[in-house]
Every structure is written in C-alpha cells, then in structure tokens.
Design a protein around this motif. Structure first.
Motif, PDB file in Angstrom:
ATOM      1  N   TYR A   1       0.833  -1.218  -0.021  1.00  0.00           N
ATOM      2  CA  TYR A   1      -0.003   0.006   0.244  1.00  0.00           C
ATOM      3  C   TYR A   1       0.890   1.212   0.109  1.00  0.00           C
ATOM      4  CZ  TYR A   1      -4.261  -2.365   1.180  1.00  0.00           C
ATOM      5  OH  TYR A   1      -5.166  -3.416   1.193  1.00  0.00           O
ATOM      6  N   VAL A   2       0.317   2.460  -0.542  1.00  0.00           N
ATOM      7  CA  VAL A   2       1.167   3.556  -0.561  1.00  0.00           C
ATOM      8  C   VAL A   2       0.145   4.770   0.169  1.00  0.00           C
ATOM      9  CG1 VAL A   2       0.183   4.450  -2.895  1.00  0.00           C
ATOM     10  CG2 VAL A   2       2.235   5.482  -1.902  1.00  0.00           C
ATOM     11  N   GLN A   3       0.749   5.492   0.796  1.00  0.00           N
ATOM     12  CA  GLN A   3       0.250   6.560   1.591  1.00  0.00           C
ATOM     13  C   GLN A   3       0.772   7.983   1.403  1.00  0.00           C
ATOM     14  OE1 GLN A   3       0.309   6.402   6.088  1.00  0.00           O
ATOM     15  NE2 GLN A   3      -1.671   7.250   6.347  1.00  0.00           N
ATOM     16  N   TYR A   4      -0.089   8.781   0.770  1.00  0.00           N
ATOM     17  CA  TYR A   4       0.342  10.202   0.508  1.00  0.00           C
ATOM     18  C   TYR A   4      -0.152  11.064   1.578  1.00  0.00           C
ATOM     19  CZ  TYR A   4       0.965   8.566  -4.128  1.00  0.00           C
ATOM     20  OH  TYR A   4       1.384   7.762  -5.184  1.00  0.00           O
ATOM     21  N   PRO A   5       0.550  12.175   1.856  1.00  0.00           N
ATOM     22  CA  PRO A   5       0.277  13.029   3.133  1.00  0.00           C
ATOM     23  C   PRO A   5      -1.209  13.290   3.256  1.00  0.00           C
ATOM     24  CG  PRO A   5       2.263  13.725   1.943  1.00  0.00           C
ATOM     25  CD  PRO A   5       1.494  12.675   1.284  1.00  0.00           C
ATOM     26  N   ASN A   6      -1.722  12.961   4.521  1.00  0.00           N
ATOM     27  CA  ASN A   6      -3.072  13.381   4.803  1.00  0.00           C
ATOM     28  C   ASN A   6      -4.115  12.452   4.029  1.00  0.00           C
ATOM     29  OD1 ASN A   6      -2.473  15.289   6.810  1.00  0.00           O
ATOM     30  ND2 ASN A   6      -1.853  16.740   4.861  1.00  0.00           N
ATOM     31  N   ARG A   7      -3.741  11.428   3.494  1.00  0.00           N
ATOM     32  CA  ARG A   7      -4.565  10.586   2.707  1.00  0.00           C
ATOM     33  C   ARG A   7      -4.651   9.210   3.323  1.00  0.00           C
ATOM     34  NH1 ARG A   7      -6.069  11.848  -2.255  1.00  0.00           N
ATOM     35  NH2 ARG A   7      -7.943  10.387  -1.909  1.00  0.00           N
ATOM     36  N   GLY A   8      -5.793   8.273   2.912  1.00  0.00           N
ATOM     37  CA  GLY A   8      -5.586   6.955   3.447  1.00  0.00           C
ATOM     38  C   GLY A   8      -4.628   6.173   2.479  1.00  0.00           C
ATOM     39  N   LEU A   9      -4.594   4.823   2.772  1.00  0.00           N
ATOM     40  CA  LEU A   9      -3.566   3.676   2.083  1.00  0.00           C
ATOM     41  C   LEU A   9      -4.362   3.469   0.970  1.00  0.00           C
ATOM     42  CD1 LEU A   9      -3.328   3.295   5.614  1.00  0.00           C
ATOM     43  CD2 LEU A   9      -1.908   1.530   4.771  1.00  0.00           C
ATOM     44  N   GLN A  10      -3.582   3.345  -0.118  1.00  0.00           N
ATOM     45  CA  GLN A  10      -4.320   3.014  -1.531  1.00  0.00           C
ATOM     46  C   GLN A  10      -3.435   1.669  -1.730  1.00  0.00           C
ATOM     47  OE1 GLN A  10      -3.840   5.973  -4.440  1.00  0.00           O
ATOM     48  NE2 GLN A  10      -4.107   7.665  -3.099  1.00  0.00           N
ATOM     49  N   PHE A  11      -4.257   0.726  -2.146  1.00  0.00           N
ATOM     50  CA  PHE A  11      -3.816  -0.445  -2.614  1.00  0.00           C
ATOM     51  C   PHE A  11      -2.897  -0.243  -4.037  1.00  0.00           C
ATOM     52  CE2 PHE A  11      -3.944  -4.771  -3.569  1.00  0.00           C
ATOM     53  CZ  PHE A  11      -4.105  -5.371  -4.848  1.00  0.00           C
TER      54      PHE A  11
ATOM     55  N   GLN B   1      -8.191  -4.838   0.929  1.00  0.00           N
ATOM     56  CA  GLN B   1      -8.849  -4.001   1.518  1.00  0.00           C
ATOM     57  C   GLN B   1      -8.766  -2.514   0.834  1.00  0.00           C
ATOM     58  OE1 GLN B   1      -8.185  -4.546   5.542  1.00  0.00           O
ATOM     59  NE2 GLN B   1      -8.038  -6.755   5.272  1.00  0.00           N
ATOM     60  N   HIS B   2      -9.776  -1.741   0.815  1.00  0.00           N
ATOM     61  CA  HIS B   2      -9.982  -0.538   0.492  1.00  0.00           C
ATOM     62  C   HIS B   2     -10.007   0.745   1.719  1.00  0.00           C
ATOM     63  CE1 HIS B   2      -9.616  -1.397  -3.938  1.00  0.00           C
ATOM     64  NE2 HIS B   2     -10.521  -2.417  -3.263  1.00  0.00           N
ATOM     65  N   PHE B   3      -9.054   1.574   1.863  1.00  0.00           N
ATOM     66  CA  PHE B   3      -9.135   2.626   2.904  1.00  0.00           C
ATOM     67  C   PHE B   3      -9.580   3.798   2.602  1.00  0.00           C
ATOM     68  CE2 PHE B   3      -6.721   0.289   6.346  1.00  0.00           C
ATOM     69  CZ  PHE B   3      -6.229  -0.862   5.297  1.00  0.00           C
ATOM     70  N   GLY B   4     -10.449   4.360   3.782  1.00  0.00           N
ATOM     71  CA  GLY B   4     -10.619   5.980   3.712  1.00  0.00           C
ATOM     72  C   GLY B   4      -9.391   6.643   4.029  1.00  0.00           C
ATOM     73  N   ASP B   5      -9.596   7.849   3.979  1.00  0.00           N
ATOM     74  CA  ASP B   5      -8.778   8.948   4.140  1.00  0.00           C
ATOM     75  C   ASP B   5      -8.396   9.159   5.626  1.00  0.00           C
ATOM     76  OD1 ASP B   5      -9.281  10.990   1.367  1.00  0.00           O
ATOM     77  OD2 ASP B   5      -7.962   9.144   1.763  1.00  0.00           O
TER      78      ASP B   5
END
Lengths: 117, 113
Positions: free
Chosen positions: A36-46, B102-106
């Motif tokens: 997963y990748v997480q950009y600032p102030n965002r959730g985790l993206q698959f 799993q898909h995540f919210g912000d």
C-alpha cells in the motif's frame, strides 16, 4: 504469528533511476502479501497483491513486486522513479482467515520513499 | 471509482467524552475493518466486522470501543470514554471478499485534549 518487516525507514532515489523498497515476511502457511502507498493526509491506497501464481506481480502506477519464497521477501520495485512516487509505502500480510473472518492486515512499519529531481 | 468515505476528517474531543467516527464503505463490500495509526507508528488493526457481527478484534479494542452498522450503509466506531492515548488517525476499510484487497478511507484524525 504473522509479521512483516521493512528494514529501511527511508529510501532516497534520483528521478529516472530504478527503486526498490524492501519487505520480508514471516508466516505460517501460504502468505498473502500486499503493498500500500500513503500520501500525506490520505488513506492507504492499494498497489498490488500476491496470492498465488507468478512470482512477479504487476500493480498500479508502474509498480511491481517480486515474491521470493526462499528469501521470504516481497520487495517493491519500479524501473524508473518519478518525483510523484514520493510517499510512505507499507508492506502488509493477511493474517490467518476463515470464510467469515476476512483476515486482518498486519503492516510493516513503513518506508518513506523520497524521489529527487 | 467507488471510495470509502470517512467523517469527520478531524475530531477534537475532551478526555472522557464519547466520540463516534463514521464510515461509508464501498456499497457491495461485505467485510469491514477499523485500523488506527498513532503518529509515527505503524498501522494497527482494531476490529473486523462481517455478517453484522464482530469477527475479530485486537487487544486494543477493549470495552470502551464498539462498532455498529446501523443502516446497511454506515459503519461506525464509538469510543465511550476517550483517553489521551486514543489520539491517532483512525482508518476504515472494506473489501468484497476475504481474498480481495482492503480499500481504505482517508481517515479521521482524533485529537484528545
């Protein structure tokens, strides 16, 4: 217990160069692995997953990962890094599951990727 | 592309107060999760929910925590009496199957004062 480890807190790469973000796992049975990748102030993206099949898995944004059973690794790679790839990357393994449990994700501690122009 | 949405994006609450974090999972998904991420630490599992009941919970998910899916679309996390150490980013996630991503919210940033 299932676990993943990301040995590098930070990876620095020049734009256009190949990148690798490392992940090793420890599981009982067959591993179900994710990036997963997480950009600032965002959730985790698959980005991608390995369930079974080819050891080289292709995912979003040009990323791929190589599953290596003998080394218990699942490193994330990209042939040519972009500045926009700079973000926090998490490796995860799905915990044991049954049909009605869905299997929680167990995350590594994350690796900060910085791509400089 | 369908998304998991979470509200509010930031919640500030006095210690000891109750807080409810709200999530709208992707509509055809069947499995629902809450995770949290304390600043600078790894993402930790809290609870999973399937078929209208909790299927698994972590040690963190004690009696102060509860989850509910009241109306078939929302999925809420309630903390009854918040503590300073509950300050974290809380993420909701959903998936269509046990072997699907799993898909995540912000996330909701919860700050306890």
């Amino acid at each position: 217990a299932q676990s993943v480890a990301q040995p590098e807190d930070q990876v620095n790469v020049a734009e256009g160069n190949p990148l690798t973000v490392k992940c090793t796992y420890s599981v009982s049975g067959n591993p179900y692995l994710f990036w997963y990748v997480q950009y600032p102030n965002r959730g985790l993206q698959f980005l991608l997953k390995y369930i079974t099949g080819d050891n080289l898995v292709k995912g979003s944004y040009g990323f791929e990962a190589e599953f290596n059973k003998s080394q218990t690794s699942f490193h994330l790679k990209k042939p040519s890094a972009l500045v926009s790839d700079s973000a926090l990357y998490f490796c995860a393994v799905r915990d044991k599951y049954t049909d009605n449990q869905g299997g929680k994700l167990i995350f590594g501690q994350g690796t900060e990727l910085s791509v400089k122009p | 592309e369908p998304e998991v949405t979470q509200t509010p994006s930031h919640q500030v609450t006095q210690m000891g107060q109750e807080v409810i974090l709200r999530c709208v999972p992707i509509s055809n998904h069947l499995y629902f999760y809450w995770y949290r991420q304390i600043l600078g630490q790894k993402v930790e599992f809290l609870v999973s929910f399937y078929n209208n009941e909790i299927s698994e919970k972590s040690e963190i998910f004690d009696d102060q925590f509860s989850v509910e899916r009241p109306d078939g679309s929302n999925f809420t996390l309630k903390i009854r009496s918040t503590k300073l150490e509950d300050s974290a980013m809380y993420f909701c996630a959903s998936s269509s199957g046990w072997n699907q991503p799993q898909h995540f919210g912000d996330g909701t940033r919860l700050s306890i004062l």
